[in-house]
Design a protein around this motif. Structure first.
Motif, PDB file in Angstrom:
ATOM      1  N   LEU A 696      -0.261   5.208   1.925  1.00  0.00           N
ATOM      2  CA  LEU A 696      -0.271   6.455   2.533  1.00  0.00           C
ATOM      3  C   LEU A 696       0.891   6.209   3.471  1.00  0.00           C
ATOM      4  N   ARG A 697       1.672   7.604   3.253  1.00  0.00           N
ATOM      5  CA  ARG A 697       2.838   7.687   4.348  1.00  0.00           C
ATOM      6  C   ARG A 697       2.961   8.986   5.100  1.00  0.00           C
ATOM      7  N   VAL A 698       3.185   8.726   6.231  1.00  0.00           N
ATOM      8  CA  VAL A 698       3.463  10.115   7.191  1.00  0.00           C
ATOM      9  C   VAL A 698       5.110   9.987   7.104  1.00  0.00           C
ATOM     10  N   ASP A 699       5.571  11.169   6.357  1.00  0.00           N
ATOM     11  CA  ASP A 699       6.966  11.302   6.407  1.00  0.00           C
ATOM     12  C   ASP A 699       7.540  12.759   7.176  1.00  0.00           C
ATOM     13  N   ALA A 700       7.850  12.331   8.514  1.00  0.00           N
ATOM     14  CA  ALA A 700       8.091  13.484   9.452  1.00  0.00           C
ATOM     15  C   ALA A 700       9.582  13.587   9.502  1.00  0.00           C
ATOM     16  N   SER A 701      10.385  13.273   8.359  1.00  0.00           N
ATOM     17  CA  SER A 701      11.910  13.333   8.268  1.00  0.00           C
ATOM     18  C   SER A 701      12.690  12.664   9.325  1.00  0.00           C
ATOM     19  N   ILE A 702      12.577  12.566  10.369  1.00  0.00           N
ATOM     20  CA  ILE A 702      13.204  11.798  11.659  1.00  0.00           C
ATOM     21  C   ILE A 702      12.550  10.234  11.293  1.00  0.00           C
ATOM     22  N   PHE A 703      11.307  10.121  11.077  1.00  0.00           N
ATOM     23  CA  PHE A 703      10.796   8.804  10.893  1.00  0.00           C
ATOM     24  C   PHE A 703       9.638   8.735   9.862  1.00  0.00           C
ATOM     25  N   VAL A 704       9.351   7.504   9.266  1.00  0.00           N
ATOM     26  CA  VAL A 704       8.322   7.423   8.314  1.00  0.00           C
ATOM     27  C   VAL A 704       7.545   6.190   8.609  1.00  0.00           C
ATOM     28  N   VAL A 705       6.175   6.631   8.909  1.00  0.00           N
ATOM     29  CA  VAL A 705       5.289   5.564   9.039  1.00  0.00           C
ATOM     30  C   VAL A 705       4.401   5.299   7.843  1.00  0.00           C
ATOM     31  N   ARG A 706       4.502   4.014   7.312  1.00  0.00           N
ATOM     32  CA  ARG A 706       3.848   3.651   6.008  1.00  0.00           C
ATOM     33  C   ARG A 706       2.659   2.705   6.063  1.00  0.00           C
ATOM     34  N   PHE A 707       1.700   2.897   5.539  1.00  0.00           N
ATOM     35  CA  PHE A 707       0.433   2.218   5.169  1.00  0.00           C
ATOM     36  C   PHE A 707       0.310   1.709   3.811  1.00  0.00           C
ATOM     37  N   ASP A 708       0.229   0.351   3.601  1.00  0.00           N
ATOM     38  CA  ASP A 708       0.057   0.029   2.203  1.00  0.00           C
ATOM     39  C   ASP A 708      -1.142  -1.294   2.075  1.00  0.00           C
ATOM     40  N   LEU A 709      -1.847  -0.893   1.174  1.00  0.00           N
ATOM     41  CA  LEU A 709      -2.736  -2.006   0.930  1.00  0.00           C
ATOM     42  C   LEU A 709      -2.666  -2.536  -0.539  1.00  0.00           C
ATOM     43  N   ALA A 710      -2.424  -3.858  -0.643  1.00  0.00           N
ATOM     44  CA  ALA A 710      -2.249  -4.422  -1.556  1.00  0.00           C
ATOM     45  C   ALA A 710      -3.106  -5.823  -1.918  1.00  0.00           C
ATOM     46  N   MET A 711      -3.075  -6.082  -3.185  1.00  0.00           N
ATOM     47  CA  MET A 711      -3.855  -7.372  -3.763  1.00  0.00           C
ATOM     48  C   MET A 711      -2.935  -8.046  -4.771  1.00  0.00           C
ATOM     49  N   PRO A 712      -3.144  -9.423  -4.922  1.00  0.00           N
ATOM     50  CA  PRO A 712      -2.589 -10.027  -5.852  1.00  0.00           C
ATOM     51  C   PRO A 712      -3.237 -10.039  -7.199  1.00  0.00           C
ATOM     52  N   PHE A 713      -2.221  -9.815  -8.246  1.00  0.00           N
ATOM     53  CA  PHE A 713      -2.900  -9.646  -9.479  1.00  0.00           C
ATOM     54  C   PHE A 713      -2.518 -11.341 -10.341  1.00  0.00           C
ATOM     55  N   ARG A 714      -1.624 -11.855  -9.889  1.00  0.00           N
ATOM     56  CA  ARG A 714      -1.112 -13.206 -10.377  1.00  0.00           C
ATOM     57  C   ARG A 714      -0.531 -14.148  -9.383  1.00  0.00           C
ATOM     58  N   LYS A 715      -1.170 -15.335  -9.182  1.00  0.00           N
ATOM     59  CA  LYS A 715      -0.889 -16.025  -8.334  1.00  0.00           C
ATOM     60  C   LYS A 715      -0.031 -17.460  -8.858  1.00  0.00           C
ATOM     61  N   PRO A 716       1.133 -17.610  -8.774  1.00  0.00           N
ATOM     62  CA  PRO A 716       1.929 -18.567  -9.498  1.00  0.00           C
ATOM     63  C   PRO A 716       1.810 -19.969  -9.204  1.00  0.00           C
ATOM     64  N   TRP A 717       0.836 -20.331  -7.957  1.00  0.00           N
ATOM     65  CA  TRP A 717       0.830 -21.767  -7.605  1.00  0.00           C
ATOM     66  C   TRP A 717      -0.628 -22.365  -8.277  1.00  0.00           C
ATOM     67  N   LEU A 718      -1.337 -21.351  -9.078  1.00  0.00           N
ATOM     68  CA  LEU A 718      -2.657 -21.953  -9.374  1.00  0.00           C
ATOM     69  C   LEU A 718      -2.051 -22.676 -10.755  1.00  0.00           C
ATOM     70  N   PRO A 719      -3.056 -23.446 -11.417  1.00  0.00           N
ATOM     71  CA  PRO A 719      -2.927 -24.210 -12.527  1.00  0.00           C
ATOM     72  C   PRO A 719      -2.431 -23.320 -13.814  1.00  0.00           C
ATOM     73  N   PRO A 720      -1.665 -23.695 -14.673  1.00  0.00           N
ATOM     74  CA  PRO A 720      -1.667 -22.850 -15.753  1.00  0.00           C
ATOM     75  C   PRO A 720      -2.784 -22.489 -16.475  1.00  0.00           C
ATOM     76  N   GLY A 721      -2.911 -21.192 -16.796  1.00  0.00           N
ATOM     77  CA  GLY A 721      -3.738 -20.481 -17.679  1.00  0.00           C
ATOM     78  C   GLY A 721      -4.992 -20.059 -16.461  1.00  0.00           C
ATOM     79  N   GLU A 722      -4.650 -20.207 -15.276  1.00  0.00           N
ATOM     80  CA  GLU A 722      -5.605 -19.638 -14.297  1.00  0.00           C
ATOM     81  C   GLU A 722      -4.851 -18.819 -13.281  1.00  0.00           C
ATOM     82  N   ARG A 723      -3.567 -18.446 -13.537  1.00  0.00           N
ATOM     83  CA  ARG A 723      -2.739 -17.704 -12.545  1.00  0.00           C
ATOM     84  C   ARG A 723      -3.065 -16.148 -12.518  1.00  0.00           C
ATOM     85  N   TRP A 724      -3.415 -15.838 -13.808  1.00  0.00           N
ATOM     86  CA  TRP A 724      -3.851 -14.170 -13.476  1.00  0.00           C
ATOM     87  C   TRP A 724      -5.390 -14.309 -12.952  1.00  0.00           C
ATOM     88  N   VAL A 725      -5.401 -13.059 -11.846  1.00  0.00           N
ATOM     89  CA  VAL A 725      -6.750 -13.182 -11.122  1.00  0.00           C
ATOM     90  C   VAL A 725      -7.330 -12.064 -10.937  1.00  0.00           C
TER      91      VAL A 725
END
Length: 751
Positions: A696-725
């Motif tokens: 969600l972003r508040v774009d007031a032209s002179i400034f933008v305040v941003r809020f992002d909520l994210a989650m991992p889909f793939r973790k490369p440090w996990l054992p092969p075959g288990e990286r997609w989560v």
């Protein structure tokens, strides 16, 4: 949605009908013409008024208008909701059917459908109604013969005739009023280059004869008989007068008794504010040459872009004699205040999840040596705190000072290089220092100096070349926590040892974002840096095999980085943004890794947002800092990142976004303390991290305040075959949310 739709009509007064839009029926019961869909869309855009705005069928602005009663004052929350978030209903009685039908027929005629006809009607359904326009285009006319003024009737006719090879009017092309207008402007531009200062496109007449049959027209382009004599003769520059201390408060200029003559210019500067040579590369007119628009535009643009003059104006004064076609040009320049002091308080949001503020005091001198040199002296202090991440209580403060001197020319001429455009090339000399204290870990002291050039090839591209760049970095006041991190990953010690970076760098930027009307905007930034080669050639190795300058290691590396960004406008309120970021650093000779300040990092609010800042990589290596007294600070020599994001304007200044990020960093050389971190082309996809989320972003032209909520889909440090989560997502599980949901607060867009 049904409830909301009903609510938009229930407050209509008796007899009022809500206008829901117009339908264009082009050739409804006759054969379609070429590009009919395009013409139909363009016709739809010309119908007025526009109905109330909708989102997924919901007239959201009308909903907010009806949500509150009429406010008593033109301010306050009620007024803001009703008239800023909302808009009043568009009613059927505002529709002018006949006017719209005339506009639509006229538009079709301007595109060559000279026999276009049609009419408008309305359809009503309870409290809503729409307009229906039935239009018949008829055949589209093409151009047959094109005639220009004869080349011997007059000098100006000869010039127009000689430019006919560049004409936009081609036999066989469709009749198009916009093309006729563009042709008149093309001829006007060509004449302006030959001295015809007072000529105007309005003095050209385009006559079309549609009586020849076969749906064709003959075009006859001629000069109007009532064109004034001044427009039909070229003018030549006689005197070039410059008034660099002109005041807008006076209606006339004050001519000093002792003006300075310099290379054809007469400069009236009684206070000697500027050196005469300043204007040599700013004003392109020369005595005796014909007026031309190119030199006019270049001169004004350069005088504006130099940043020293507040107002710039050029006055052309013809010599008041019947037989003269000479003119004087006066450049009236109003100087800006020489000294300025500014104080700024800014919010900062960095890729390492630090949020804080900075206070910066800057003194600017816009005419340091009377040649429009600009000197900026600044002091800055800031405080930051990490509000998310493994070390969310980590805080730091910084103190910095910088001096930057800009010359509006190449201080040391570059052989064979000239810039004949609107942008003034500049030379910069910059020195600065910074103290960064990361609480509980270390203090970083740095100093830098640069000498280089900045110039623009045109409005789309920019270059910065620094033939000499020197940085010094020193780490002090290290703590036990910091030493424990180095014990865990010993090779990180190389990042924090005292070091010099002495080299050369070049950055190229291209963007067409200066044309927001384009459906697709593109930006490219590429840079290359080389360090250590020249200085190391004069140094000898110490006992440990390293070359040092003043007992300090001199880094040796080559670093490349490219950033591609594309912004595709699906519609005015919906943008598909993409970024590809690639970086490759090659440490060699005196260096085994890139210096810390030149390394690549992954994760954070402007990067791969589903992972903590600097916690990714290198490769499949991972340190679980949750259980250790460490902070994430994993850097690498190679980076590959891809971001894609849909940005939608919801209402007013509120925007929503959905995004997916992928990428990682790697090491150029093998590091036994970070297994799996070396870059190998075959392992790139297997070691790529993937995440996504919504924002969600508040774009007031002179400034933008941003809020992002994210989650991992793939973790490369996990054992092969288990990286997609993806199959492990558990929104209802608080433990899963704690470990996987990443909330980013940012200032500005991520890219």
């Amino acid at each position: 949605m049904l409830i909301c739709s009903c609510s938009t009509t229930k407050k209509l007064k008796p007899g009022e009908v809500l206008y829901t839009g117009a339908t264009i029926q082009l050739n409804p019961d006759s054969p379609a013409v070429k590009d009919q869909k395009r013409f139909q869309k363009e016709l739809e855009e010309k119908v007025r008024p526009e109905p109330n705005k909708k989102l997924l069928g919901w007239r959201y602005k009308l909903f907010f208008y009806n949500l509150v009663k009429e406010p008593k004052k033109q301010k306050g929350i009620k007024y803001w909701i009703k008239y800023k978030l909302g808009e009043p209903p568009v009613l059927m009685n505002q529709v002018r059917l006949q006017n719209n039908a005339n506009v639509l027929r006229s538009y079709l005629a301007s595109k060559g459908f000279l026999q276009a006809s049609g009419s408008g009607d309305t359809t009503l359904k309870e409290k809503t109604g729409k307009a229906v326009y039935r239009l018949y285009s008829g055949p589209r006319y093409t151009m047959n013969a094109i005639s220009f003024p004869g080349d011997s009737s007059s000098a100006i006719s000869g010039l127009i005739h000689s430019s006919r090879n560049n004409t936009l009017l081609k036999p066989g092309n469709f009749y198009d009023l916009d093309v006729f207008k563009a042709e008149r402007e093309r001829i006007d531009v060509a004449l302006k280059e030959k001295g015809y200062y007072y000529f105007s496109p309005n003095y050209l007449l385009v006559q079309a004869d549609s009586t020849i049959g076969a749906h064709q027209v003959d075009i006859d382009l001629k000069i109007k008989k009532d064109a004034p004599q001044a427009a039909l003769q070229p003018y030549f520059i006689r005197n070039i007068n410059i008034y660099p201390d002109y005041s807008l408060r006076r209606d006339s200029v004050t001519r000093a008794s002792d003006p300075v003559s310099f290379k054809g210019f007469t400069i009236y500067d009684p206070n000697h504010k500027y050196k005469p040579r300043l204007f040599e590369h700013l004003i392109f007119f020369q005595k005796g040459e014909p007026y031309n628009r190119t030199d006019h535009a270049l001169s004004l643009n350069r005088l504006v872009n130099i940043g020293t003059f507040r107002f710039v104006k050029a006055e052309f004064n013809p010599i008041d004699t019947a037989s003269s076609n000479n003119m004087d040009v006066d450049f009236l320049l109003t100087s800006s205040k020489k000294n300025a002091l500014s104080l700024s308080v800014t919010g900062t949001s960095k890729s390492n999840n630090f949020i804080g503020s900075e206070v910066k005091l800057t003194h600017t001198n816009k005419n340091t040596f009377r040649g429009a040199e600009q000197l900026n002296l600044s002091l800055a202090g800031g405080f930051e705190k990490q509000f998310s991440g493994q070390q969310k209580n980590l805080s730091s403060y910084s103190l910095g000072a910088e001096a930057r001197l800009l010359f509006p020319r190449f201080l040391v001429p570059v052989v064979g290089f000239t810039t004949h455009n609107a942008y003034v090339p500049k030379t910069h000399i910059t020195i600065g220092s910074q103290l960064l204290n990361r609480a509980n870990y270390y203090t970083l002291l740095s100093g830098r100096g640069e000498f280089g050039y900045l110039w623009k090839g045109n409005e789309f591209n920019e270059h910065q070349f620094n033939p000499l760049s020197v940085s010094y970095i020193r780490t002090a006041n290290t703590t036990d926590s910091f030493n424990r991190m180095l014990a865990k990953v010993p090779t990180l010690k190389n990042n924090f040892e005292n070091q010099f970076i002495i080299g050369t760098n070049y950055t190229f930027t291209y963007t067409n974002q200066v044309k927001p009307e384009l459906h697709n905007n593109f930006l490219f930034m590429g840079s290359v840096e080389s360090a250590g080669n020249l200085v190391n050639a004069f140094l000898h190795k110490d006992e440990d095999g390293k070359k040092r300058l003043f007992q300090t290691v001199t880094n040796q590396f080559v670093r490349f980085e490219a950033d591609f960004r594309d912004y595709y406008k699906i519609n005015p309120g919906l943008i598909w943004a993409n970024r590809l970021n690639m970086g490759y650093g090659i440490p060699y000779g005196n260096s085994s890794v890139l210096p810390y300040v030149r390394q690549f990092f992954a994760g954070g609010s402007n990067d791969i947002r589903a992972f903590r800042s600097r916690s990714l990589g290198p490769g499949s290596f991972y340190i679980n800092t949750d259980s250790l007294d460490l902070f994430a600070d994993q850097g690498g020599d190679v980076k590959l990142m891809l971001n894609t994001e849909i940005r939608a304007r919801l209402f007013s200044i509120i925007q929503g976004a959905a995004f997916i990020d992928a990428g990682n960093i790697w090491l150029a050389k093998n590091d036994t303390s970070r297994p799996g971190g070396q870059f190998r082309l075959g392992n790139v996809l297997n070691q790529t991290a993937v995440g996504g989320g919504v924002g969600l972003r508040v774009d007031a032209s002179i400034f933008v305040v941003r809020f992002d909520l994210a989650m991992p889909f793939r973790k490369p440090w996990l054992p092969p075959g288990e990286r997609w989560v993806i199959d492990q997502i558990r929104f209802s599980d608080p433990e899963w949310r704690k470990k996987n949901l990443i909330f980013n607060i940012g200032i500005g867009y991520p890219f």
